[in-house]
Design a protein around this motif. Structure first.
Motif, mmCIF file in Angstrom:
data_model
loop_
_atom_site.group_PDB
_atom_site.id
_atom_site.type_symbol
_atom_site.label_atom_id
_atom_site.label_comp_id
_atom_site.label_asym_id
_atom_site.label_seq_id
_atom_site.Cartn_x
_atom_site.Cartn_y
_atom_site.Cartn_z
ATOM 1 N N UNK A 95 -31.590 9.405 -0.423
ATOM 2 C CA UNK A 95 -30.884 9.014 -1.675
ATOM 3 C C UNK A 95 -29.465 9.464 -1.190
ATOM 4 N N UNK A 96 -29.258 9.697 0.557
ATOM 5 C CA UNK A 96 -27.897 9.806 0.400
ATOM 6 C C UNK A 96 -27.280 9.169 1.440
ATOM 7 N N UNK A 97 -27.633 8.246 1.067
ATOM 8 C CA UNK A 97 -27.323 6.712 2.235
ATOM 9 C C UNK A 97 -27.720 5.557 1.548
ATOM 10 N N UNK A 98 -27.093 4.556 1.933
ATOM 11 C CA UNK A 98 -27.069 3.161 1.924
ATOM 12 C C UNK A 98 -27.564 2.653 1.987
ATOM 13 N N UNK A 99 -29.063 2.268 2.077
ATOM 14 C CA UNK A 99 -30.082 2.024 2.514
ATOM 15 C C UNK A 99 -29.769 0.219 2.898
ATOM 16 N N UNK A 100 -29.604 -0.385 2.005
ATOM 17 C CA UNK A 100 -29.283 -1.958 1.631
ATOM 18 C C UNK A 100 -28.643 -2.216 2.823
ATOM 19 N N UNK A 101 -27.413 -0.988 2.699
ATOM 20 C CA UNK A 101 -25.942 -1.344 3.592
ATOM 21 C C UNK A 101 -26.355 -1.092 4.852
ATOM 22 N N UNK A 102 -27.020 0.128 4.992
ATOM 23 C CA UNK A 102 -27.681 0.695 6.862
ATOM 24 C C UNK A 102 -28.064 -0.941 7.525
ATOM 25 N N UNK A 103 -29.109 -1.330 6.790
ATOM 26 C CA UNK A 103 -29.832 -2.362 6.755
ATOM 27 C C UNK A 103 -29.403 -3.529 7.651
ATOM 28 N N UNK A 104 -28.356 -4.342 6.708
ATOM 29 C CA UNK A 104 -27.474 -5.315 6.928
ATOM 30 C C UNK A 104 -26.853 -4.884 7.831
ATOM 31 N N UNK A 105 -25.906 -3.803 8.155
ATOM 32 C CA UNK A 105 -25.368 -3.313 9.663
ATOM 33 C C UNK A 105 -26.393 -3.845 11.023
ATOM 34 N N UNK A 106 -27.310 -3.175 10.616
ATOM 35 C CA UNK A 106 -28.416 -3.562 11.937
ATOM 36 C C UNK A 106 -28.278 -4.859 11.841
ATOM 37 N N UNK A 107 -29.079 -5.573 10.497
ATOM 38 C CA UNK A 107 -28.744 -6.987 10.882
ATOM 39 C C UNK A 107 -28.131 -7.464 11.965
ATOM 40 N N UNK A 108 -26.874 -7.037 11.763
ATOM 41 C CA UNK A 108 -25.373 -7.315 12.209
ATOM 42 C C UNK A 108 -24.930 -7.629 13.454
ATOM 43 N N UNK B 27 -31.147 -0.544 18.489
ATOM 44 C CA UNK B 27 -31.283 0.655 18.207
ATOM 45 C C UNK B 27 -30.661 1.626 19.477
ATOM 46 N N UNK B 28 -29.874 2.356 19.937
ATOM 47 C CA UNK B 28 -30.329 3.573 20.944
ATOM 48 C C UNK B 28 -29.564 4.499 19.603
ATOM 49 N N UNK B 29 -30.531 5.443 19.861
ATOM 50 C CA UNK B 29 -30.520 7.668 18.959
ATOM 51 C C UNK B 29 -29.873 7.336 18.162
ATOM 52 N N UNK B 30 -28.413 7.310 19.480
ATOM 53 C CA UNK B 30 -26.865 7.584 19.197
ATOM 54 C C UNK B 30 -26.142 6.244 18.567
ATOM 55 N N UNK B 31 -26.585 5.304 18.891
ATOM 56 C CA UNK B 31 -26.078 3.476 17.964
ATOM 57 C C UNK B 31 -26.039 4.429 16.135
ATOM 58 N N UNK B 32 -27.925 3.829 16.074
ATOM 59 C CA UNK B 32 -28.574 4.246 14.661
ATOM 60 C C UNK B 32 -27.557 5.564 14.134
#
Length: 86
Positions: free
Chosen positions: A18-31, A40-45
């Motif tokens: 609930x503290x994060x924009x899940x869709x935004x994170x997924x979109x950024x991962x796709x990018x 992604x590495x744990x650090x980058x994720x």
């Protein structure tokens, strides 16, 4: 509809979803060409996740609502002639 990447992000975040924009994170991962959170590495994720925190926005909205509520209360008191001070 939640896709597999969004589910992966939700699982990684656990109780903090609930503290994060899940869709935004997924979109950024796709990018970045990721198909799973493990691409992604744990650090980058986690750096990417921290850029999509919504808690500050939620707290800001709550603050604005509290200010608006107090403003309405003051106006109501003024209309009744019961305002002692602001």
């Amino acid at each position: 509809m939640t896709d597999s990447l969004e589910r992966g992000v939700s699982i990684a975040l656990g109780d903090a979803t609930d503290d994060y924009d899940i869709e935004g994170i997924a979109a950024a991962l796709r990018e970045q060409g990721a198909q799973t959170v493990n691409d992604l590495s744990a650090e980058d994720f986690w750096a990417l996740v921290s850029e999509h925190e919504v808690r500050d926005e939620i707290e800001a909205v709550a603050t604005v609502k509290a200010i608006a509520d107090r403003g309405r209360q003051i106006l109501a008191e003024q209309a009744e002639g019961t305002t002692v001070g602001v």
